[in-house]
Design a protein around this motif. Structure first.
Motif, PDB file in Angstrom:
ATOM      1  N   TYR A 279      -6.485 -52.820  -6.070  1.00 58.60           N
ATOM      2  CA  TYR A 279      -6.900 -51.530  -5.529  1.00 58.60           C
ATOM      3  C   TYR A 279      -8.320 -51.156  -5.942  1.00 58.60           C
ATOM      4  N   GLY A 280      -9.030 -52.073  -6.586  1.00 56.68           N
ATOM      5  CA  GLY A 280     -10.427 -51.832  -6.923  1.00 56.68           C
ATOM      6  C   GLY A 280     -10.635 -50.841  -8.043  1.00 56.68           C
ATOM      7  N   ILE A 281      -9.611 -50.628  -8.860  1.00 62.25           N
ATOM      8  CA  ILE A 281      -9.702 -49.642  -9.933  1.00 62.25           C
ATOM      9  C   ILE A 281     -10.365 -50.231 -11.172  1.00 62.25           C
ATOM     10  N   ILE A 282     -10.112 -51.492 -11.436  1.00 59.01           N
ATOM     11  CA  ILE A 282     -10.694 -52.125 -12.604  1.00 59.01           C
ATOM     12  C   ILE A 282     -11.088 -53.552 -12.242  1.00 59.01           C
ATOM     13  N   ALA A 283     -12.149 -54.019 -12.869  1.00 62.80           N
ATOM     14  CA  ALA A 283     -12.636 -55.375 -12.600  1.00 62.80           C
ATOM     15  C   ALA A 283     -12.635 -56.180 -13.890  1.00 62.80           C
ATOM     16  N   GLY A 284     -12.622 -57.477 -13.725  1.00 61.04           N
ATOM     17  CA  GLY A 284     -12.690 -58.349 -14.877  1.00 61.04           C
ATOM     18  C   GLY A 284     -14.128 -58.639 -15.260  1.00 61.04           C
ATOM     19  N   TYR A 285     -14.293 -59.595 -16.159  1.00 60.51           N
ATOM     20  CA  TYR A 285     -15.611 -59.996 -16.618  1.00 60.51           C
ATOM     21  C   TYR A 285     -16.074 -61.231 -15.848  1.00 60.51           C
ATOM     22  N   PRO A 286     -17.369 -61.524 -15.880  1.00 59.45           N
ATOM     23  CA  PRO A 286     -17.882 -62.681 -15.120  1.00 59.45           C
ATOM     24  C   PRO A 286     -17.185 -63.995 -15.432  1.00 59.45           C
ATOM     25  N   ASP A 287     -16.628 -64.119 -16.643  1.00 52.21           N
ATOM     26  CA  ASP A 287     -15.970 -65.376 -16.999  1.00 52.21           C
ATOM     27  C   ASP A 287     -14.516 -65.422 -16.533  1.00 52.21           C
ATOM     28  N   GLY A 288     -14.071 -64.421 -15.746  1.00 54.39           N
ATOM     29  CA  GLY A 288     -12.718 -64.435 -15.203  1.00 54.39           C
ATOM     30  C   GLY A 288     -11.668 -63.831 -16.113  1.00 54.39           C
ATOM     31  N   THR A 289     -12.088 -63.236 -17.212  1.00 59.97           N
ATOM     32  CA  THR A 289     -11.139 -62.631 -18.139  1.00 59.97           C
ATOM     33  C   THR A 289     -10.988 -61.133 -17.884  1.00 59.97           C
ATOM     34  N   PHE A 290      -9.904 -60.579 -18.428  1.00 57.23           N
ATOM     35  CA  PHE A 290      -9.643 -59.151 -18.343  1.00 57.23           C
ATOM     36  C   PHE A 290      -9.869 -58.475 -19.697  1.00 57.23           C
ATOM     37  N   LYS A 291      -9.725 -59.232 -20.764  1.00 58.36           N
ATOM     38  CA  LYS A 291      -9.856 -58.752 -22.142  1.00 58.36           C
ATOM     39  C   LYS A 291      -8.955 -57.525 -22.370  1.00 58.36           C
ATOM     40  N   PRO A 292      -7.650 -57.714 -22.230  1.00 58.64           N
ATOM     41  CA  PRO A 292      -6.715 -56.588 -22.271  1.00 58.64           C
ATOM     42  C   PRO A 292      -6.703 -55.807 -23.567  1.00 58.64           C
ATOM     43  N   ALA A 293      -6.973 -56.470 -24.701  1.00 57.44           N
ATOM     44  CA  ALA A 293      -6.899 -55.800 -25.991  1.00 57.44           C
ATOM     45  C   ALA A 293      -8.209 -55.141 -26.398  1.00 57.44           C
ATOM     46  N   ASN A 294      -9.270 -55.300 -25.584  1.00 62.07           N
ATOM     47  CA  ASN A 294     -10.551 -54.687 -25.918  1.00 62.07           C
ATOM     48  C   ASN A 294     -10.478 -53.169 -25.794  1.00 62.07           C
ATOM     49  N   SER A 295     -11.093 -52.490 -26.752  1.00 58.89           N
ATOM     50  CA  SER A 295     -11.210 -51.040 -26.646  1.00 58.89           C
ATOM     51  C   SER A 295     -12.133 -50.685 -25.492  1.00 58.89           C
ATOM     52  N   LEU A 296     -11.900 -49.530 -24.900  1.00 60.63           N
ATOM     53  CA  LEU A 296     -12.759 -49.020 -23.830  1.00 60.63           C
ATOM     54  C   LEU A 296     -13.798 -48.076 -24.417  1.00 60.63           C
ATOM     55  N   THR A 297     -15.015 -48.168 -23.931  1.00 62.45           N
ATOM     56  CA  THR A 297     -15.991 -47.150 -24.280  1.00 62.45           C
ATOM     57  C   THR A 297     -15.824 -45.968 -23.320  1.00 62.45           C
ATOM     58  N   ARG A 298     -16.395 -44.861 -23.695  1.00 61.38           N
ATOM     59  CA  ARG A 298     -16.259 -43.669 -22.859  1.00 61.38           C
ATOM     60  C   ARG A 298     -16.935 -43.861 -21.496  1.00 61.38           C
ATOM     61  N   GLN A 299     -18.044 -44.590 -21.449  1.00 61.56           N
ATOM     62  CA  GLN A 299     -18.692 -44.781 -20.158  1.00 61.56           C
ATOM     63  C   GLN A 299     -17.923 -45.787 -19.289  1.00 61.56           C
ATOM     64  N   GLU A 300     -17.306 -46.779 -19.900  1.00 61.32           N
ATOM     65  CA  GLU A 300     -16.464 -47.695 -19.129  1.00 61.32           C
ATOM     66  C   GLU A 300     -15.271 -46.946 -18.533  1.00 61.32           C
ATOM     67  N   ALA A 301     -14.662 -46.070 -19.326  1.00 62.09           N
ATOM     68  CA  ALA A 301     -13.515 -45.294 -18.843  1.00 62.09           C
ATOM     69  C   ALA A 301     -13.913 -44.391 -17.689  1.00 62.09           C
ATOM     70  N   ALA A 302     -15.111 -43.818 -17.744  1.00 64.74           N
ATOM     71  CA  ALA A 302     -15.567 -42.934 -16.667  1.00 64.74           C
ATOM     72  C   ALA A 302     -15.697 -43.691 -15.352  1.00 64.74           C
ATOM     73  N   VAL A 303     -16.161 -44.933 -15.424  1.00 66.08           N
ATOM     74  CA  VAL A 303     -16.287 -45.756 -14.211  1.00 66.08           C
ATOM     75  C   VAL A 303     -14.907 -46.025 -13.611  1.00 66.08           C
ATOM     76  N   ILE A 304     -13.952 -46.407 -14.454  1.00 61.99           N
ATOM     77  CA  ILE A 304     -12.593 -46.678 -13.966  1.00 61.99           C
ATOM     78  C   ILE A 304     -11.974 -45.416 -13.385  1.00 61.99           C
ATOM     79  N   LEU A 305     -12.154 -44.306 -14.069  1.00 61.20           N
ATOM     80  CA  LEU A 305     -11.582 -43.037 -13.617  1.00 61.20           C
ATOM     81  C   LEU A 305     -12.166 -42.619 -12.269  1.00 61.20           C
ATOM     82  N   ALA A 306     -13.465 -42.781 -12.090  1.00 61.15           N
ATOM     83  CA  ALA A 306     -14.103 -42.423 -10.821  1.00 61.15           C
ATOM     84  C   ALA A 306     -13.562 -43.267  -9.677  1.00 61.15           C
ATOM     85  N   ARG A 307     -13.302 -44.542  -9.955  1.00 57.34           N
ATOM     86  CA  ARG A 307     -12.714 -45.407  -8.917  1.00 57.34           C
ATOM     87  C   ARG A 307     -11.298 -44.960  -8.579  1.00 57.34           C
ATOM     88  N   ALA A 308     -10.508 -44.678  -9.610  1.00 54.65           N
ATOM     89  CA  ALA A 308      -9.116 -44.267  -9.386  1.00 54.65           C
ATOM     90  C   ALA A 308      -9.036 -42.959  -8.606  1.00 54.65           C
TER      91      ALA A 308
END
Length: 388
Positions: A279-308
């Motif tokens: 649904y285009g809400i979140i994207a992975g990294y260029p190397d094809g990973t999702f990095k599920p356990a990585n903490s989110l920064t506030r600016q990264e969260a804002a990007v995801i939230l705006a998409r959602a």
């Protein structure tokens, strides 16, 4: 010839033992029973299908049951009638609907957002085979409405319960006290869990950093998006089981011994991640990973939230930065790729700044997002979309 008089009464009061039968699914998209204390809605023209996907004209029955003696953990108060909904085995709605149950109007509006619809296959609300549907509380009409689909069994029991638990994180002395009014309804409706998920110290983990997978999961669950059933391994580092990633999806907060209780029992982490990607809400990294356990920064969260939220973004990144400089004292630290999303999310009142001196606020774009902040952001989005 003797004349015999018959008096026929149509009982609308939902007394235990009363049954309302519907011979076939009405094309109108609505079934109301017991003076509208129970309402099942679904898309107009929806049909019932059997286990083979074939259309069936099955009947639907609603029965009122006596109040049970058991309760789900942390939901000590029954707030509605217990309603059994029966269909033939393995019958489903082709398109899922919504179930609305009336709750006791004497329940205070101050706690009504902690009401939730629960399902039980056997009317025993204390065992492990029940699950929470959650739902949106309508204080004016004293109802809770939740997504609904027949469970594939002959019958199921549904009722509204009021959550009852105190978390130390939200006492007046705690740093997360400000988030109480957002976190509690999200927890009560089954969208978030205390972490670690097996903790017993009555702390929620509100001040802990949230990671990418948990934030994604809360969004997908809250928005009610259809979960991808067949995964295609879009990401190389998100697995169907915690063992595939050494149980580290939630870092030190996660206890793999209890399974993924933060997700509903029928779906795995990879399904939430790939659903968000579809649904285009979140994207992975260029190397094809999702990095599920990585903490989110506030600016990264804002990007995801705006998409959602499908927010309209400024196409001019420089203009967005200029506007942000009028709002936040540290706007210069915001990355250009995040600026339009932060501005849009701030203007939509989905995300706020942090205190930075006298009547000033900062955004702290590179700070990790806490669980309290993340859950509050999602709560604001769901409230705006009338999903909670």
């Amino acid at each position: 010839m003797d004349i015999v008089n018959f008096q026929i009464m149509y009982v609308t009061t939902p007394v235990p033992g009363l049954t309302y039968d519907v011979p076939s699914l009405p094309a109108s998209g609505k079934i109301e029973a017991f003076n509208r204390t129970v309402t099942l809605t679904y898309p107009r023209g929806d049909v019932l299908v059997d286990g083979s996907g074939q259309i069936t004209n099955s009947s639907v029955a609603f029965t009122v049951y006596d109040p049970p003696t058991t309760r789900p953990d942390n939901y000590h108060f029954l707030a509605s009638q217990v309603i059994q909904i029966s269909v033939p085995q393995a019958v489903y709605l082709l398109q899922p609907g919504q179930l609305t149950l009336s709750y006791d109007p004497n329940i205070s509006a101050a706690v009504a957002d902690q009401l939730a619809i629960w399902y039980s296959p056997d009317n025993d609300w204390s065992d492990d085979d029940n699950y929470i549907l959650g739902g949106r509380t309508d204080v004016r009409n004293h109802t809770v409405t939740a997504p609904f689909q027949f469970n594939g069994k002959t019958e199921g029991y549904y009722a509204v319960f009021l959550a009852d638990r105190v978390f130390k994180d939200f006492t007046s002395q705690s740093e997360a006290a400000w988030a109480y009014s957002s976190v509690m309804p999200m927890w009560a409706k089954g969208l978030v869990e205390p972490l670690p998920i097996d903790r017993t110290d009555n702390n929620f983990g509100a001040g802990n950093n949230i990671n990418r997978l948990e934030f994604t999961t809360i969004l997908i669950k809250g928005l009610g998006l259809p979960i991808i059933e067949k995964t295609s391994s879009v990401f190389s580092d998100v697995y169907a089981t915690p063992e595939g990633n050494n149980g580290s999806y939630f870092g030190s907060n996660y206890s793999s011994a209890n399974g993924f209780k933060i997700y509903d029992q029928s779906h795995t982490p990879v399904q939430y991640a790939e659903t968000a990607a579809r649904y285009g809400i979140i994207a992975g990294y260029p190397d094809g990973t999702f990095k599920p356990a990585n903490s989110l920064t506030r600016q990264e969260a804002a990007v995801i939230l705006a998409r959602a939220a499908n927010l309209k973004l400024l196409s001019d990144g420089d203009k967005a930065k200029t506007d942000l400089e009028r709002i936040f004292t540290d706007a210069s630290a915001i990355q250009p790729w995040a600026a339009p999303s932060i501005l849009a999310a701030y203007r939509a009142r989905l995300i706020a700044g942090l205190p930075d001196g006298d009547k000033k606020i900062k955004f702290a774009p590179n700070d990790p997002l806490t669980r309290a902040q993340a859950i509050t952001m999602v709560y604001r989005l769901l409230e705006k979309q009338k999903k909670i």
